[in-house]
Design a protein around this motif. Structure first.
Motif, PDB file in Angstrom:
ATOM      1  N   UNK A   1      30.059  97.253  41.683  1.00  8.57           N
ATOM      2  CA  UNK A   1      29.409  95.952  41.541  1.00  8.57           C
ATOM      3  C   UNK A   1      28.525  95.928  40.295  1.00  8.57           C
ATOM      4  N   UNK A   2      29.063  96.433  39.192  1.00 10.87           N
ATOM      5  CA  UNK A   2      28.331  96.486  37.931  1.00 10.87           C
ATOM      6  C   UNK A   2      28.213  95.087  37.328  1.00 10.87           C
ATOM      7  N   UNK A   3      27.031  94.741  36.844  1.00 12.25           N
ATOM      8  CA  UNK A   3      26.890  93.471  36.128  1.00 12.25           C
ATOM      9  C   UNK A   3      27.361  93.598  34.685  1.00 12.25           C
ATOM     10  N   UNK A   4      27.517  94.839  34.198  1.00 12.52           N
ATOM     11  CA  UNK A   4      28.005  95.068  32.843  1.00 12.52           C
ATOM     12  C   UNK A   4      29.221  95.989  32.904  1.00 12.52           C
ATOM     13  N   UNK A   5      30.356  95.478  32.449  1.00 14.17           N
ATOM     14  CA  UNK A   5      31.586  96.262  32.384  1.00 14.17           C
ATOM     15  C   UNK A   5      32.209  96.069  31.006  1.00 14.17           C
ATOM     16  N   UNK A   6      33.350  96.705  30.776  1.00 15.11           N
ATOM     17  CA  UNK A   6      34.010  96.607  29.472  1.00 15.11           C
ATOM     18  C   UNK A   6      34.577  95.219  29.214  1.00 15.11           C
ATOM     19  N   UNK A   7      34.741  94.442  30.254  1.00 13.45           N
ATOM     20  CA  UNK A   7      35.264  93.087  30.081  1.00 13.45           C
ATOM     21  C   UNK A   7      34.213  92.023  30.357  1.00 13.45           C
ATOM     22  N   UNK A   8      33.071  92.407  30.903  1.00 13.65           N
ATOM     23  CA  UNK A   8      32.001  91.464  31.210  1.00 13.65           C
ATOM     24  C   UNK A   8      30.661  92.116  30.874  1.00 13.65           C
ATOM     25  N   UNK A   9      29.923  91.533  29.982  1.00 16.84           N
ATOM     26  CA  UNK A   9      28.617  92.072  29.617  1.00 16.84           C
ATOM     27  C   UNK A   9      28.679  93.090  28.499  1.00 16.84           C
ATOM     28  N   UNK A  10      29.461  94.150  28.698  1.00 16.50           N
ATOM     29  CA  UNK A  10      29.562  95.209  27.687  1.00 16.50           C
ATOM     30  C   UNK A  10      30.834  95.093  26.846  1.00 16.50           C
ATOM     31  N   UNK A  11      31.466  93.917  26.829  1.00 15.80           N
ATOM     32  CA  UNK A  11      32.673  93.732  26.020  1.00 15.80           C
ATOM     33  C   UNK A  11      32.416  94.016  24.530  1.00 15.80           C
TER      34      UNK A  11
ATOM     35  N   UNK B   1      38.503 103.505  28.359  1.00 11.18           N
ATOM     36  CA  UNK B   1      39.065 103.163  29.664  1.00 11.18           C
ATOM     37  C   UNK B   1      38.194 102.043  30.220  1.00 11.18           C
ATOM     38  N   UNK B   2      38.733 100.837  30.247  1.00 10.49           N
ATOM     39  CA  UNK B   2      37.897  99.671  30.556  1.00 10.49           C
ATOM     40  C   UNK B   2      37.925  99.248  32.008  1.00 10.49           C
ATOM     41  N   UNK B   3      38.494 100.070  32.896  1.00  8.53           N
ATOM     42  CA  UNK B   3      38.475  99.731  34.313  1.00  8.53           C
ATOM     43  C   UNK B   3      38.591 101.011  35.134  1.00  8.53           C
ATOM     44  N   UNK B   4      38.177 100.896  36.393  1.00  9.74           N
ATOM     45  CA  UNK B   4      38.297 102.039  37.285  1.00  9.74           C
ATOM     46  C   UNK B   4      36.961 102.584  37.729  1.00  9.74           C
ATOM     47  N   UNK B   5      37.000 103.437  38.726  1.00  9.79           N
ATOM     48  CA  UNK B   5      35.823 104.107  39.266  1.00  9.79           C
ATOM     49  C   UNK B   5      35.534 105.321  38.392  1.00  9.79           C
ATOM     50  N   UNK B   6      34.474 105.240  37.592  1.00 15.18           N
ATOM     51  CA  UNK B   6      34.187 106.289  36.612  1.00 15.18           C
ATOM     52  C   UNK B   6      33.718 107.584  37.257  1.00 15.18           C
ATOM     53  N   UNK B   7      33.576 107.617  38.580  1.00 18.98           N
ATOM     54  CA  UNK B   7      33.222 108.866  39.250  1.00 18.98           C
ATOM     55  C   UNK B   7      34.422 109.480  39.955  1.00 18.98           C
TER      56      UNK B   7
ATOM     57  N   UNK C   1      30.215 105.820  31.134  1.00 18.02           N
ATOM     58  CA  UNK C   1      29.133 104.844  31.007  1.00 18.02           C
ATOM     59  C   UNK C   1      28.989 104.092  32.324  1.00 18.02           C
ATOM     60  N   UNK C   2      27.782 104.103  32.886  1.00 18.53           N
ATOM     61  CA  UNK C   2      27.468 103.358  34.105  1.00 18.53           C
ATOM     62  C   UNK C   2      26.356 102.375  33.761  1.00 18.53           C
ATOM     63  N   UNK C   3      26.682 101.090  33.747  1.00 17.76           N
ATOM     64  CA  UNK C   3      25.705 100.078  33.324  1.00 17.76           C
ATOM     65  C   UNK C   3      25.422  99.105  34.458  1.00 17.76           C
ATOM     66  N   UNK C   4      24.161  99.091  34.907  1.00 18.75           N
ATOM     67  CA  UNK C   4      23.704  98.172  35.955  1.00 18.75           C
ATOM     68  C   UNK C   4      24.650  98.148  37.156  1.00 18.75           C
ATOM     69  N   UNK C   5      24.882  99.325  37.696  1.00 16.53           N
ATOM     70  CA  UNK C   5      25.645  99.417  38.946  1.00 16.53           C
ATOM     71  C   UNK C   5      24.716  99.042  40.097  1.00 16.53           C
ATOM     72  N   UNK C   6      25.065  98.006  40.843  1.00 19.57           N
ATOM     73  CA  UNK C   6      24.186  97.506  41.894  1.00 19.57           C
ATOM     74  C   UNK C   6      24.643  97.905  43.293  1.00 19.57           C
TER      75      UNK C   6
ATOM     76  N   UNK D   1      25.870  85.659  34.829  1.00 15.53           N
ATOM     77  CA  UNK D   1      24.746  84.979  34.186  1.00 15.53           C
ATOM     78  C   UNK D   1      24.502  85.500  32.769  1.00 15.53           C
ATOM     79  N   UNK D   2      24.744  86.779  32.524  1.00 21.75           N
ATOM     80  CA  UNK D   2      24.611  87.328  31.183  1.00 21.75           C
ATOM     81  C   UNK D   2      26.003  87.404  30.566  1.00 21.75           C
ATOM     82  N   UNK D   3      26.288  86.468  29.680  1.00 16.33           N
ATOM     83  CA  UNK D   3      27.615  86.408  29.074  1.00 16.33           C
ATOM     84  C   UNK D   3      27.604  87.126  27.738  1.00 16.33           C
ATOM     85  N   UNK D   4      28.715  87.794  27.441  1.00 15.45           N
ATOM     86  CA  UNK D   4      28.841  88.539  26.194  1.00 15.45           C
ATOM     87  C   UNK D   4      29.258  87.607  25.060  1.00 15.45           C
ATOM     88  N   UNK D   5      28.958  88.023  23.841  1.00 19.21           N
ATOM     89  CA  UNK D   5      29.370  87.286  22.649  1.00 19.21           C
ATOM     90  C   UNK D   5      30.832  87.614  22.365  1.00 19.21           C
ATOM     91  N   UNK D   6      31.727  86.722  22.778  1.00 17.63           N
ATOM     92  CA  UNK D   6      33.156  86.979  22.616  1.00 17.63           C
ATOM     93  C   UNK D   6      33.602  86.928  21.169  1.00 17.63           C
TER      94      UNK D   6
END
Length: 243
Positions: free
Chosen positions: A45-55, A69-75, A87-92, A15-20
């Protein structure tokens, strides 16, 4: 019913799309060569990732010389061994996503409240930070605030998990779009903010739909609410429900 839930989850996550089209312009790179590695979590289940939201954020980091590093379990140990910043953004977490679906459908799913991170993951991040790592947590009010509550509390930060309003320092007609300025004395004097009117200094910060935080006594508060700010546990709560 399952198909409807899956469809709503997919909609929420997009629902929250990044400015590509965003193209950052950095006149003076912080790291001309070989900058620190920043890991942006996408495993909870982050709503913001390096490819979606936080691009756009990932683009800005790369433009400033950071390695992303734009993917993976940061822990995970594999990521933490290579990263200087996490960076952990809106992890649900999955339950948090289902709770968000329930909020849209006006169904009380408070019983599904759960942490997005497991105890071992929190322990790994805690040890990593104590050994010199830097952790950035971004979380909106519920269910995101609740989902990372245990992780934040490990560092003595309490997420109040309620929407904040400020009629005197808001933008447009939305009191949840809050403007922090030097003139309003709601921004700290700090090297991260910079000296007033100097190159690379920050003069104004606008937030939207945010929550308040309580930190430990030694914490540095960069953005501070004014005396006219208040919070509501429910966005449409009554006046007497204000805190």
């Amino acid at each position: 019913l399952s198909a409807i839930i899956v469809g709503l989850i997919a909609w929420i996550r997009n629902v929250q799309t990044a400015d590509t089209s965003y193209a950052p312009r950095v006149e003076r790179r912080m790291w001309p060569d070989g900058g620190p590695t920043v890991a942006i979590d996408d495993a909870h289940w982050n709503s913001h990732t390096a490819t979606r939201g936080y691009a756009p954020f990932a683009k800005l980091l790369r433009a400033d010389g950071y390695n992303v590093l734009d993917s993976g379990n940061a822990s995970s140990p594999e990521v933490l061994s290579n990263a200087k910043v996490v960076v952990v953004a809106n992890a649900l977490g999955f339950r948090g996503v289902v709770r968000e679906v329930g909020q849209i459908a006006r169904i009380d799913l408070e019983g599904l409240a759960a942490d997005a991170f497991t105890d071992p993951e929190i322990e790994q991040l805690d040890v990593w930070v104590k050994n010199g790592g830097s952790l950035l947590i971004a979380a909106e009010p519920r269910p995101a605030g609740r989902a990372v509550q245990s992780l934040a509390e490990r560092f003595d930060v309490t997420m109040r998990d309620a929407m904040v309003f400020d009629p005197e320092h808001s933008e447009r007609d939305d009191q949840t779009i809050i403007v922090f300025t030097r003139q309003g004395r709601t921004m700290a004097q700090h090297p991260i903010i910079g000296l007033a009117k100097q190159r690379d200094s920050i003069e104004r910060v606008v937030t939207f739909g945010g929550q308040a935080l309580d930190g430990p006594p030694h914490a540095t508060r960069l953005l501070m609410f004014s005396g006219t700010a208040y919070e509501l546990k429910r966005p449409n709560g009554r006046t007497e429900d204000r805190i």
